[in-house]
Write a protein that holds these residues in place. Sequence first.
Motif, PDB file in Angstrom:
ATOM      1  N   LEU A 180      -5.413  10.621  10.280  1.00 56.07           N
ATOM      2  CA  LEU A 180      -5.993  11.658   9.144  1.00 56.07           C
ATOM      3  C   LEU A 180      -6.262  10.964   7.900  1.00 56.07           C
ATOM      4  CD1 LEU A 180      -4.102  15.107   9.615  1.00 56.07           C
ATOM      5  CD2 LEU A 180      -6.249  14.454  10.693  1.00 56.07           C
ATOM      6  N   LEU A 181      -5.358   9.878   7.703  1.00 52.59           N
ATOM      7  CA  LEU A 181      -5.648   9.136   6.607  1.00 52.59           C
ATOM      8  C   LEU A 181      -6.965   8.389   6.527  1.00 52.59           C
ATOM      9  CD1 LEU A 181      -1.912   7.858   5.465  1.00 52.59           C
ATOM     10  CD2 LEU A 181      -3.617   9.465   4.214  1.00 52.59           C
ATOM     11  N   VAL A 182      -7.271   7.828   7.718  1.00 55.04           N
ATOM     12  CA  VAL A 182      -8.480   7.220   7.765  1.00 55.04           C
ATOM     13  C   VAL A 182      -9.480   7.892   7.385  1.00 55.04           C
ATOM     14  CG1 VAL A 182      -8.726   7.282  10.265  1.00 55.04           C
ATOM     15  CG2 VAL A 182      -9.272   5.343   9.205  1.00 55.04           C
ATOM     16  N   HIS A 183      -9.449   9.168   7.795  1.00 49.70           N
ATOM     17  CA  HIS A 183     -10.812  10.006   7.464  1.00 49.70           C
ATOM     18  C   HIS A 183     -10.635  10.197   6.141  1.00 49.70           C
ATOM     19  CE1 HIS A 183     -11.959  11.309  11.404  1.00 49.70           C
ATOM     20  NE2 HIS A 183     -11.062  11.264  11.910  1.00 49.70           N
ATOM     21  N   ALA A 184      -9.410  10.824   5.553  1.00 51.52           N
ATOM     22  CA  ALA A 184      -9.387  10.749   3.999  1.00 51.52           C
ATOM     23  C   ALA A 184      -9.978   9.622   3.101  1.00 51.52           C
ATOM     24  CB  ALA A 184      -8.041  11.189   3.510  1.00 51.52           C
ATOM     25  N   PHE A 198      -3.834   1.774   1.674  1.00 54.19           N
ATOM     26  CA  PHE A 198      -4.345   1.941   3.110  1.00 54.19           C
ATOM     27  C   PHE A 198      -5.284   0.747   3.743  1.00 54.19           C
ATOM     28  CE2 PHE A 198      -6.529   4.463   6.234  1.00 54.19           C
ATOM     29  CZ  PHE A 198      -5.648   4.824   7.186  1.00 54.19           C
ATOM     30  N   GLU A 199      -6.055   0.128   2.578  1.00 53.18           N
ATOM     31  CA  GLU A 199      -6.795  -0.934   3.206  1.00 53.18           C
ATOM     32  C   GLU A 199      -6.074  -1.997   3.553  1.00 53.18           C
ATOM     33  OE1 GLU A 199      -9.434  -2.076  -0.292  1.00 53.18           O
ATOM     34  OE2 GLU A 199     -10.615  -0.060  -0.055  1.00 53.18           O
ATOM     35  N   ARG A 200      -4.754  -2.312   3.001  1.00 50.65           N
ATOM     36  CA  ARG A 200      -3.842  -3.400   3.570  1.00 50.65           C
ATOM     37  C   ARG A 200      -3.450  -2.954   4.908  1.00 50.65           C
ATOM     38  NH1 ARG A 200      -2.231  -4.097  -1.968  1.00 50.65           N
ATOM     39  NH2 ARG A 200      -0.621  -2.455  -1.877  1.00 50.65           N
ATOM     40  N   ARG A 201      -3.196  -1.928   5.136  1.00 54.42           N
ATOM     41  CA  ARG A 201      -2.651  -1.446   6.407  1.00 54.42           C
ATOM     42  C   ARG A 201      -3.729  -1.553   7.417  1.00 54.42           C
ATOM     43  NH1 ARG A 201       0.179   4.583   6.981  1.00 54.42           N
ATOM     44  NH2 ARG A 201       0.413   4.616   9.189  1.00 54.42           N
ATOM     45  N   MET A 202      -4.976  -1.183   7.271  1.00 52.18           N
ATOM     46  CA  MET A 202      -5.993  -1.268   8.254  1.00 52.18           C
ATOM     47  C   MET A 202      -6.275  -2.796   8.525  1.00 52.18           C
ATOM     48  SD  MET A 202      -8.765   1.760   7.232  1.00 52.18           S
ATOM     49  CE  MET A 202      -8.877   1.191   5.300  1.00 52.18           C
ATOM     50  N   ALA A 203      -6.138  -3.537   7.558  1.00 51.92           N
ATOM     51  CA  ALA A 203      -6.320  -5.109   7.554  1.00 51.92           C
ATOM     52  C   ALA A 203      -5.354  -5.416   8.798  1.00 51.92           C
ATOM     53  CB  ALA A 203      -6.077  -5.746   6.475  1.00 51.92           C
ATOM     54  N   GLU A 204      -4.142  -4.913   8.631  1.00 49.21           N
ATOM     55  CA  GLU A 204      -3.069  -5.372   9.700  1.00 49.21           C
ATOM     56  C   GLU A 204      -3.298  -4.625  11.061  1.00 49.21           C
ATOM     57  OE1 GLU A 204       0.347  -4.732   7.547  1.00 49.21           O
ATOM     58  OE2 GLU A 204      -0.038  -6.571   6.352  1.00 49.21           O
ATOM     59  N   ASP A 205      -3.987  -3.488  11.051  1.00 44.01           N
ATOM     60  CA  ASP A 205      -4.021  -2.565  12.253  1.00 44.01           C
ATOM     61  C   ASP A 205      -5.369  -2.537  12.726  1.00 44.01           C
ATOM     62  OD1 ASP A 205      -3.968  -0.798  14.279  1.00 44.01           O
ATOM     63  OD2 ASP A 205      -2.569   0.458  13.023  1.00 44.01           O
ATOM     64  N   PRO A 206      -5.836  -3.542  13.880  1.00 45.15           N
ATOM     65  CA  PRO A 206      -7.207  -3.328  14.235  1.00 45.15           C
ATOM     66  C   PRO A 206      -7.698  -1.970  14.691  1.00 45.15           C
ATOM     67  CG  PRO A 206      -5.878  -4.802  15.499  1.00 45.15           C
ATOM     68  CD  PRO A 206      -4.973  -4.347  14.631  1.00 45.15           C
ATOM     69  N   GLU A 219     -11.367   2.560  13.984  1.00 45.83           N
ATOM     70  CA  GLU A 219     -11.489   4.019  13.698  1.00 45.83           C
ATOM     71  C   GLU A 219     -12.378   4.176  12.287  1.00 45.83           C
ATOM     72  OE1 GLU A 219     -10.745   6.104  15.890  1.00 45.83           O
ATOM     73  OE2 GLU A 219     -10.809   8.193  14.728  1.00 45.83           O
ATOM     74  N   ARG A 220     -11.930   3.468  11.310  1.00 45.39           N
ATOM     75  CA  ARG A 220     -12.568   3.296  10.215  1.00 45.39           C
ATOM     76  C   ARG A 220     -14.068   3.038  10.348  1.00 45.39           C
ATOM     77  NH1 ARG A 220     -11.347  -1.499   6.924  1.00 45.39           N
ATOM     78  NH2 ARG A 220     -12.405  -2.228   8.458  1.00 45.39           N
ATOM     79  N   ASP A 221     -14.464   2.110  11.360  1.00 37.55           N
ATOM     80  CA  ASP A 221     -15.988   1.629  11.447  1.00 37.55           C
ATOM     81  C   ASP A 221     -16.704   2.638  12.238  1.00 37.55           C
ATOM     82  OD1 ASP A 221     -15.145  -0.752  10.157  1.00 37.55           O
ATOM     83  OD2 ASP A 221     -15.060  -1.820  11.982  1.00 37.55           O
TER      84      ASP A 221
END
Lengths: 246, 175
Positions: free
Chosen positions: A10-14, A28-36, A41-43
Amino acid sequence: MTQQPDHPLLLVHAYCDGELDPANALAFERRMAEDPLLAAERDRIMAFKSAMAKLRPAGVAPPALRARVERTVGLNRTTRRPTWSALAASILLSAVIASAATWRLLVPGGLVPDEVVDSHIRSLMAAQPFDVASSDRHTVKPWFNGHTIQSPRVVDLASDGFPLIGGRVDVIAKTPVPSLVYRYQKHLITVTQVQGPAPPSGVRTTEGYHVIGWMDGGVAYWAVSDVGEGELKKFVQLFRAAPTDQ
Amino acid sequence: MSDERTRFANVVLPHLGDAYALARWIARNESDAEDIVQEACLRAFRGISGFGDVNARAWVLSIVRNTAYTWLKKHRDPRVIPVDNVEEVADAAGDQDLGPAAPDAGLIARADSARLEAAIAALPDEFRETLVLRELQGLDYRAIAEVTGVPVGTVMSRLARARRRLIARLGKEDA
């Protein structure tokens, strides 16, 4: 799906909707950088949002519907929103009998374009032309939460030569509204977003500043700058075509 | 012009285009949408003194939204009226909203508009209205929660589910 608002999916949508405050967005950007998986999902969400942007309504109701609504509540259609041709006629008349200050009130969009130009000029004289300095739209957009009622549309035009340099709050018609500041070579371009009547089409020039207004998704946009008319037109074109929040 | 009329002209009329767009997405039909907007405007006009000068667009859209559902209940098959707990129904039906759908982002971005529109039209009402208010009307989560009368957490969940479904659909059809 869980309804926990802090669920990463849900956070990625937010995040994509610009609903996270700057600190959380950064974390959250840091978290996404570590979690492909999250990054993918963001892309996908961003891609989806740009596909959706093509479906945006023109923000205009069918004229027959507008007329019907106005009749229902007893509004006389001809007294509001003069067309450009009616306006031209009224300017011809009023130029003779009235001062320039009077007819400005008749211009579609009211005094908004003048206030937008005033704010732009004031910002050029201030120590810095923005309240929040950042070239990152994910920093600029959330900053407006709590400063203005509406959250502005922020687009990235850096690759087109119009980098975002910050945002500020302007007061138009006694209401705090979001303004974005872009740079073009040595010039600044302000884009102010107002809940208000649709701006007339075309470019107007006041005291050496060009102003272009347009309507998108029910919001009136006003771009003002001392760049050349052609450059401002190009900027507006790019701004309108750019995918939101991407 | 009376005060109410001036106020109506300032508060409601600037959002008529958005009102119409929302009504069309809910009713999925243009002439119904016009009738709905007409009725909603009458309601807004009568209630204009109750508008608190906060967010005119959200106020107008919430009236349009509520009018649309009452109007549809009155004029159409009552069975198409949304259930209150679409989330539970979706769960019971083994909803695959969180399935491993992973179409390529480029494919999604290039999705054909007509196909996307049809896919949105096929969403459950709650998902569709939430998605439309966010993506096409540009409301933030808090405003969507106000317009649809649910908590922000539900808005987030509905939005995520709506997008997941459409993304999966776009990927499938294009594959």
